[in-house]
Design an enzyme around this catalytic site. Structure first.
Site, PDB file in Angstrom:
ATOM      1  CB  VAL A 270       3.393 -17.880  -6.345  1.00  0.00           C
ATOM      2  CG1 VAL A 270       3.107 -17.202  -7.582  1.00  0.00           C
ATOM      3  CG2 VAL A 270       4.450 -17.332  -5.619  1.00  0.00           C
TER       4      VAL A 270
ATOM      5  NE  ARG B  52       2.573 -14.417  13.889  1.00  0.00           N
ATOM      6  CZ  ARG B  52       2.924 -13.202  13.442  1.00  0.00           C
ATOM      7  NH1 ARG B  52       2.750 -12.667  12.288  1.00  0.00           N
ATOM      8  NH2 ARG B  52       3.512 -12.345  14.344  1.00  0.00           N
TER       9      ARG B  52
ATOM     10  CG  HIS C  48      -1.993  -1.063   1.223  1.00  0.00           C
ATOM     11  ND1 HIS C  48      -2.880  -1.064   0.357  1.00  0.00           N
ATOM     12  CD2 HIS C  48      -2.129  -2.047   2.146  1.00  0.00           C
ATOM     13  CE1 HIS C  48      -3.867  -2.056   0.714  1.00  0.00           C
ATOM     14  NE2 HIS C  48      -3.335  -2.796   1.716  1.00  0.00           N
TER      15      HIS C  48
ATOM     16  CG  HIS D 169      -2.855  -9.484  -4.189  1.00  0.00           C
ATOM     17  ND1 HIS D 169      -3.260 -10.256  -4.958  1.00  0.00           N
ATOM     18  CD2 HIS D 169      -2.502 -10.158  -3.083  1.00  0.00           C
ATOM     19  CE1 HIS D 169      -3.547 -11.478  -4.653  1.00  0.00           C
ATOM     20  NE2 HIS D 169      -3.028 -11.545  -3.246  1.00  0.00           N
TER      21      HIS D 169
ATOM     22  CG  HIS E 165      -3.206  -5.900 -18.174  1.00  0.00           C
ATOM     23  ND1 HIS E 165      -3.961  -7.294 -17.949  1.00  0.00           N
ATOM     24  CD2 HIS E 165      -3.986  -5.184 -17.285  1.00  0.00           C
ATOM     25  CE1 HIS E 165      -4.877  -7.026 -17.017  1.00  0.00           C
ATOM     26  NE2 HIS E 165      -4.794  -5.614 -16.717  1.00  0.00           N
TER      27      HIS E 165
ATOM     28  CG  HIS F  43     -20.601  -5.630  -1.111  1.00  0.00           C
ATOM     29  ND1 HIS F  43     -19.863  -6.314  -1.196  1.00  0.00           N
ATOM     30  CD2 HIS F  43     -20.389  -4.485  -0.620  1.00  0.00           C
ATOM     31  CE1 HIS F  43     -18.656  -5.927  -0.385  1.00  0.00           C
ATOM     32  NE2 HIS F  43     -18.985  -4.543  -0.242  1.00  0.00           N
TER      33      HIS F  43
END
Length: 301
Positions: free
Chosen positions: A109, A260, A96, A106, A145, A175
């Site tokens: 793998v 965790r 971030h 993000h 891309h 939503h």
């Protein structure tokens, strides 16, 4: 024949390479290291960066965990795996940035093996990478891309379009009726090409993340911004949180397996905003983000 030790060695090295690359982009902050063990079996290494020159918060996690039974998030679509023990290992990261003109990114793998007495092991690879801009730039989307397509070369021409669409479909906030970002790649349950080819593809995805993200972060990290830009970034981060806590299978898997919590929720940004019934000004860059950039399209020229 699977080679679990080779996959684990690759993932441990990948975590280190990515941390070094992101530290270079930031130029100030370093990742702290937090090694942990899991009572049910396994453990991992969490690497976290905060309050850097570029990255407000980010983490690059390695984990290798075992359990007696796969959770519902893993067996919902594959009931034949119910009752099997498992090993799961992977590298997962979220970065971030502080500057609203640098996108969040993000990458994940992962490798799973599910076993049961008197049955052959079931194994598969999964992962991908995706990008979430706050202010869109055509050339950044194209570069992202193009690199994603390059990462798909081990599986041939059709792989990019297949895994791009899967990414567009997966990172969708139902939503809100909107996509989380501009997509990239998402794949799961990969074993059909055989272990060696599937492992090669997973490595290609992991190895192309820095090539995809670093140039964009370097290009945008010194862009001047106003408080209004920061406020919009915080609002959009709220969408990121909503997706991760409501829909993300990796988050659900981690929580359902007693993982965790600090490492699982490392993906969430530290500073987020929600505003009741917020609407972008017509014709603004903020409106253009959802009206144009977050609409799935073919970015590769």
């Amino acid at each position: 024949m699977t080679d679990i030790s080779a996959v684990k060695a690759y993932l441990i090295n990948l975590q280190e390479e990515i941390c070094q690359g992101l530290e270079s982009v930031d130029g100030q902050a370093k990742f702290i290291t937090d090694e942990w063990t899991r009572a049910e079996g396994g453990g991992g290494k969490t690497r976290v960066m905060s309050d850097g020159a570029v990255f407000e918060k980010g983490g690059v996690n390695f984990s290798h965990v075992m359990g007696a039974q796969l959770p519902g998030s893993a067996t919902a679509a594959r009931p034949e795996l119910v009752g099997r023990s498992f090993q799961a290992m992977g590298v997962s990261l979220v970065m971030h940035p502080s500057n609203p003109f640098v996108p969040t990114s993000h990458m994940n793998v992962r490798f799973f093996v599910a076993e049961k007495a008197n049955h052959d092991p079931v194994w598969w690879f999964g992962g991908g990478f995706d990008m979430t801009p706050y202010y869109g730039f055509e050339e950044d989307c194209i570069h992202w891309h193009q690199t994603a397509k390059k990462a798909c070369e081990p599986l041939g021409e059709e792989a990019y379009q297949r895994y791009k669409k899967w990414c567009d479909d997966y990172f969708y906030i139902k939503h809100r009726n909107e996509h989380r970002g501009i997509g990239g790649l998402f794949f799961d349950d990969l074993n059909e090409p055989g272990f060696e080819k599937s492992f090669e593809f997973m490595r290609s995805v992991g190895d192309h993340y820095l090539e995809a993200y670093s140039p964009i972060a370097e290009k945008r990290k010194t862009t001047p911004f106003e408080q209004s830009h920061k406020a919009f970034q915080k609002m959009r981060r709220g969408r990121y949180v909503e997706f991760n806590l409501v829909y993300d299978r990796g988050t659900l898997f981690g929580l359902q397996t007693g993982g965790r919590t600090e490492s699982i929720l490392m993906s969430l940004p530290s500073d987020v905003g929600w505003h009741y019934n917020w609407q972008a000004e017509v014709g603004s860059e903020e409106e253009k983000l959802t009206a144009h950039f977050l609409q799935p399209k073919d970015w590769v020229i």
